[in-house]
Design an enzyme around this catalytic site. Sequence first.
Site, PDB file in Angstrom:
ATOM      1  N   PRO A   2       0.823  -1.209   0.000  1.00 44.33           N
ATOM      2  CA  PRO A   2       0.000   0.000   0.000  1.00 44.33           C
ATOM      3  C   PRO A   2       0.860   1.263   0.000  1.00 44.33           C
ATOM      4  CG  PRO A   2      -0.822  -1.598   1.581  1.00 44.33           C
ATOM      5  CD  PRO A   2       0.495  -2.108   1.102  1.00 44.33           C
ATOM      6  N   GLU A   3       0.397   2.278  -0.735  1.00 37.93           N
ATOM      7  CA  GLU A   3       1.134   3.532  -0.816  1.00 37.93           C
ATOM      8  C   GLU A   3       0.408   4.599  -0.017  1.00 37.93           C
ATOM      9  OE1 GLU A   3       3.003   4.150  -4.518  1.00 37.93           O
ATOM     10  OE2 GLU A   3       2.849   2.053  -5.086  1.00 37.93           O
ATOM     11  N   LYS A  51       3.280   5.688   5.296  1.00 32.70           N
ATOM     12  CA  LYS A  51       2.618   4.394   5.161  1.00 32.70           C
ATOM     13  C   LYS A  51       2.265   3.797   6.516  1.00 32.70           C
ATOM     14  CE  LYS A  51       5.170   3.409   0.903  1.00 32.70           C
ATOM     15  NZ  LYS A  51       6.000   2.412   0.201  1.00 32.70           N
ATOM     16  N   ARG A 250      12.141  -5.150  -5.975  1.00 30.23           N
ATOM     17  CA  ARG A 250      10.764  -4.855  -6.336  1.00 30.23           C
ATOM     18  C   ARG A 250      10.635  -4.800  -7.853  1.00 30.23           C
ATOM     19  NH1 ARG A 250      11.564  -1.403  -1.780  1.00 30.23           N
ATOM     20  NH2 ARG A 250      10.045  -1.771  -0.120  1.00 30.23           N
TER      21      ARG A 250
END
Length: 275
Positions: A2-3, A51, A250
Amino acid sequence: MPEGDTVSQAAGRLHRALAGHVLTRSDLRVPKFATADLTGRTVLDVTPRGKHLLTRIEGGLTLHSHLRMDGSWKIYAPGEPWRGGPTHQIRAILGTADHTAVGYRLPVLELLRTADEQRAVGHLGPDLLGPDWDPDKALTNLLTDPARPLGEALLDQRNLAGIGNVYKSELCFLLRATPWLPIGELPADTAARIPGLAKKLLEANRDRPARSTTGVRDQNHFVYGRAPRPCLRCGTPVRQADQGDGSRERPTYWCPTCQSGPAPGRRATPFRGRI
């Protein structure tokens, strides 16, 4: 992962469900805090910080959580089935007379004094969606290490808080630079646009159910998740490779035509991009 916009939405849902209400149920399913009992205390507010989520509770306490890759908070009405995952994945339950908030797969969950919140989030840079936003400070932080790849600098929450892998790839595309370009090689005027552009993207999506960085219907992203489909700008197949600082790799997406700079499988090219 999640950002910042997603975490902001989660904080809003939790705040609306819990803030101003007395806890009638409290269950923290992590060994260190398993005996903590918050029942009878009023939830004061739920605040996002980058975050991170800070649930402040009467008596000077804060429940700090972080979603990381697949954590989530779900809100349920009385009698509503819990469908956020199997029971063994539940890490926290906060219940009031009207709602129950259930935290699933939370990799970070700790109860601390509100006065000590800086211990959990004090390392973060300016929050793109927070009241402490400072674009000049964010830019200074980003340029501290000119040799660092642009993508890694954007993901470092100590520089500015709220950017994740989606926004990293999309920002690099909009800057016309590969994520592997040393950030110090960006022209000064291009680098100076980073904080404002990042904030614009996150603010545009903080209240949207589906994130979009393009403004084009049915095409939510320029490059993220699009390999090997054609680039929306030039038609070249979008590429994907892993990028990381050694601690975590990533998936990263870029257009080899629109974005200048080094990339896996090709030699470095001089930066020629402009927003």
